[in-house]
Design an enzyme around this catalytic site. Structure first.
Site, mmCIF file in Angstrom:
data_model
loop_
_atom_site.group_PDB
_atom_site.id
_atom_site.type_symbol
_atom_site.label_atom_id
_atom_site.label_comp_id
_atom_site.label_asym_id
_atom_site.label_seq_id
_atom_site.Cartn_x
_atom_site.Cartn_y
_atom_site.Cartn_z
ATOM 1 N N ASP A 64 0.851 -1.188 0.000
ATOM 2 C CA ASP A 64 0.000 0.000 0.000
ATOM 3 C C ASP A 64 0.892 1.245 0.000
ATOM 4 O O ASP A 64 1.964 1.242 0.570
ATOM 5 C CB ASP A 64 -0.875 0.063 1.273
ATOM 6 C CG ASP A 64 -1.680 -1.205 1.479
ATOM 7 O OD1 ASP A 64 -2.111 -1.761 0.470
ATOM 8 O OD2 ASP A 64 -1.846 -1.621 2.644
ATOM 9 N N ASP A 70 1.094 8.444 7.951
ATOM 10 C CA ASP A 70 1.302 7.053 8.395
ATOM 11 C C ASP A 70 2.698 6.902 8.974
ATOM 12 O O ASP A 70 2.900 6.327 10.035
ATOM 13 C CB ASP A 70 1.242 6.064 7.220
ATOM 14 C CG ASP A 70 -0.153 5.868 6.679
ATOM 15 O OD1 ASP A 70 -1.065 6.515 7.174
ATOM 16 O OD2 ASP A 70 -0.296 5.056 5.755
ATOM 17 N N GLU A 93 1.680 -2.298 11.722
ATOM 18 C CA GLU A 93 1.250 -2.523 10.335
ATOM 19 C C GLU A 93 2.314 -2.037 9.355
ATOM 20 O O GLU A 93 2.461 -2.595 8.266
ATOM 21 C CB GLU A 93 -0.069 -1.791 10.052
ATOM 22 C CG GLU A 93 -0.446 -1.899 8.588
ATOM 23 C CD GLU A 93 -1.850 -1.448 8.251
ATOM 24 O OE1 GLU A 93 -2.776 -2.225 8.476
ATOM 25 O OE2 GLU A 93 -2.005 -0.323 7.761
ATOM 26 N N GLU A 94 3.043 -1.030 9.724
ATOM 27 C CA GLU A 94 3.984 -0.407 8.787
ATOM 28 C C GLU A 94 5.364 -1.059 8.750
ATOM 29 O O GLU A 94 6.209 -0.634 7.975
ATOM 30 C CB GLU A 94 4.145 1.083 9.126
ATOM 31 C CG GLU A 94 2.838 1.875 9.141
ATOM 32 C CD GLU A 94 2.158 1.955 7.773
ATOM 33 O OE1 GLU A 94 2.849 1.766 6.753
ATOM 34 O OE2 GLU A 94 0.937 2.171 7.735
ATOM 35 N N ASP A 116 -1.655 -0.550 14.863
ATOM 36 C CA ASP A 116 -1.771 0.087 13.554
ATOM 37 C C ASP A 116 -1.759 1.582 13.874
ATOM 38 O O ASP A 116 -2.724 2.106 14.437
ATOM 39 C CB ASP A 116 -3.082 -0.327 12.871
ATOM 40 C CG ASP A 116 -3.199 0.288 11.487
ATOM 41 O OD1 ASP A 116 -2.401 1.184 11.159
ATOM 42 O OD2 ASP A 116 -4.106 -0.126 10.734
ATOM 43 N N LEU A 118 -1.962 4.379 12.197
ATOM 44 C CA LEU A 118 -2.978 5.257 11.599
ATOM 45 C C LEU A 118 -3.796 4.441 10.616
ATOM 46 O O LEU A 118 -3.370 4.209 9.482
ATOM 47 C CB LEU A 118 -2.329 6.455 10.903
ATOM 48 C CG LEU A 118 -3.262 7.629 10.686
ATOM 49 C CD1 LEU A 118 -3.802 8.175 11.995
ATOM 50 C CD2 LEU A 118 -2.551 8.738 9.933
ATOM 51 N N ASP A 119 -4.941 4.000 11.078
ATOM 52 C CA ASP A 119 -5.779 3.138 10.238
ATOM 53 C C ASP A 119 -6.817 3.975 9.496
ATOM 54 O O ASP A 119 -7.280 4.990 10.000
ATOM 55 C CB ASP A 119 -6.489 2.091 11.109
ATOM 56 C CG ASP A 119 -7.280 1.132 10.259
ATOM 57 O OD1 ASP A 119 -6.646 0.373 9.501
ATOM 58 O OD2 ASP A 119 -8.519 1.163 10.314
ATOM 59 N N GLU A 279 -5.365 -5.193 13.990
ATOM 60 C CA GLU A 279 -6.663 -4.595 13.640
ATOM 61 C C GLU A 279 -7.801 -5.425 14.247
ATOM 62 O O GLU A 279 -8.567 -4.937 15.080
ATOM 63 C CB GLU A 279 -6.801 -4.473 12.113
ATOM 64 C CG GLU A 279 -5.849 -3.431 11.531
ATOM 65 C CD GLU A 279 -5.848 -3.334 10.017
ATOM 66 O OE1 GLU A 279 -5.494 -2.263 9.509
ATOM 67 O OE2 GLU A 279 -6.162 -4.314 9.311
HETATM 68 P P1 AHM Z 1 -5.541 0.553 6.006
HETATM 69 O O1 AHM Z 1 -4.874 -0.140 7.166
HETATM 70 O O2 AHM Z 1 -4.719 0.510 4.762
HETATM 71 O O3 AHM Z 1 -6.007 1.918 6.349
HETATM 72 O O4 AHM Z 1 -6.825 -0.341 5.631
HETATM 73 C C1 AHM Z 1 -7.716 -0.712 6.622
HETATM 74 C C2 AHM Z 1 -9.041 -0.074 6.376
HETATM 75 C C3 AHM Z 1 -10.004 -0.209 7.521
HETATM 76 O O5 AHM Z 1 -9.952 0.903 8.359
HETATM 77 C C4 AHM Z 1 -11.326 -0.323 6.843
HETATM 78 O O6 AHM Z 1 -12.250 -1.043 7.617
HETATM 79 C C5 AHM Z 1 -11.005 -1.026 5.560
HETATM 80 O O7 AHM Z 1 -9.643 -0.759 5.305
HETATM 81 C C6 AHM Z 1 -11.800 -0.545 4.406
HETATM 82 O O8 AHM Z 1 -11.477 -1.282 3.290
HETATM 83 P P2 AHM Z 1 -12.263 -1.135 1.910
HETATM 84 O O9 AHM Z 1 -11.778 0.138 1.301
HETATM 85 O O10 AHM Z 1 -11.871 -2.340 1.106
HETATM 86 O O11 AHM Z 1 -13.723 -1.118 2.195
HETATM 87 MG MG MG Z 2 -4.797 -0.511 8.975
#
Ligand code: AHM
Ligand code: MG
Length: 335
Positions: A64, A70, A93-94, A116, A118-119, A279
């Site tokens: 990603d 982040d 996560e990073e 995580d 910054l989710d 998560e």
């Molecule tokens: P991230 O860690 O890259 O931010 O992705 C996690 C996020 C969650 O917060 C959320 O529930 C989900 O991805 C949403 O995914 P989608 O865009 O497929 O609906």
């Molecule tokens: Mg996340």
């Protein structure tokens, strides 16, 4: 102005006094987390002005794009926790691998933190709510040195977990093992998280379902039929649909208003999208401590023994009866 406000530190110190033999290490750990969340909250608020939106020119372990925020959030949490002398290892996560802390700190630290930083980062630039997620484990054998395999513990082993939501206000939701879930609103005028939502509980059944329904064609028959049943119920009113696409915000709403949030597996993502260690597990711990439930479709999320640090798990989380209902659909149509 409340001259006797219950800050999160005061709250923890009061509880700590009830635990015989408590060393105060958890309080120090929490304090380093609080510093991180204040700092991230401030960065989130100022990101547009200081032009730290956008890409940091790197991708994270799962390919990603990494946002500048982040990276900043991750570095803050690693630095604050790593310097607290309470932590021996971290999973973020990073970061591709388990994060080690300097040897002198590692020897003293008995806690492992999975986070995580910054989710929901796809929501940063449109100013929708985002959040930090964390879960706290103990090193399994305090007499031995920390080893990386120590992080592979089921969520049932958490001593505490929670999240901080950067929304219209910043709020820390802290779940303590067998001691409830408590919400602390950040008051920037005094720089403290103040208890506003003591003993949070998820209602047994809600009226809202929350999922990325754009994935409908990729979902299993059981999950499709469950969604259909919410939209076209045989009796009663349909559920409302709400989906921000930011797990912390979607989960916080689920805790406050009831219902179900789900990220099922689908034909494009055979284990779903969300990560088990930092998560699904922390959120499952919060949900269960608040009287709700969290399932991977046929069993509790918190019972899963992780095998790798970035593994994914499908998740169905929220009101107990809603989670039980989707488990029934999956059992009936998918097995
Ligand atoms: P991230 O860690 O890259 O931010 O992705 C996690 C996020 C969650 O917060 C959320 O529930 C989900 O991805 C949403 O995914 P989608 O865009 O497929 O609906
Ligand atoms: Mg996340």
């Amino acid at each position: 102005m409340d001259t006797n406000c219950m800050t999160v530190s005061r709250f923890i110190i009061e509880r700590q006094r009830e635990v015989p033999g408590a060393t105060g290490e958890f309080t120090i750990l929490l304090s380093s987390l609080l510093t991180s969340f204040k700092s991230i909250s401030s960065a989130v608020n100022r990101a547009g002005i200081h032009q730290i939106y956008g890409l940091a020119g790197d991708t994270n372990i799962t390919g990603d794009d990494q946002k500048k925020l982040d990276v900043l959030s991750n570095e803050t949490m690693i630095n604050m926790l790593g310097a607290s002398y309470t932590v021996c290892g971290m999973v973020s996560e990073e970061n591709k691998n388990v994060i080690r802390v300097p040897p002198a700190n590692e020897k003293q630290g008995k806690y492992i933190v999975c986070f995580d930083p910054l989710d929901g980062s796809s929501n940063i630039e449109c100013l929708a709510s985002i959040g930090s997620i964390f879960g706290i484990l103990k090193k399994p054998d305090p007499s031995k040195d920390f080893k990386e395999a120590d992080v592979f513990q089921p969520g049932d082993n958490f001593v505490a977990a929670g999240y901080t939501l950067y929304g219209s206000a910043t709020m820390l939701v802290l779940a303590l093992k067998d001691a409830g879930v408590h919400g602390f609103m950040y008051d920037p005028t005094i720089g403290e998280f103040v208890l506003t939502d003591p003993d949070m509980k998820i209602q047994p059944k809600g009226k809202i379902y929350s999922t990325n329904e754009g994935n409908y064609k990729y979902l299993s028959t059981g999950v499709q039929k469950y969604i259909d049943s919410k939209k076209f119920p045989e009796t009663g009113e349909p559920y409302a649909a709400r989906y921000i696409g930011s797990m912390v915000a979607d989960l916080h709403r689920t805790i406050k208003y009831g219902g179900i949030f789900m990220y099922p597996k689908n034909t494009k993502a055979p284990n779903g999208k969300l990560r088990l260690l930092y998560e699904c597990n922390p959120m499952a711990f919060v949900a269960e401590q608040a009287g709700g439930a969290a399932s991977e479709g046929s069993g509790r999320i918190l019972a899963i023994k992780p095998k790798s640090i970035h593994e994914r798990a499908p998740i169905f989380i929220g009101s107990k009866e809603d989670v039980a209902e989707i488990e029934d659909f999956i059992k009936k149509f998918d097995s």
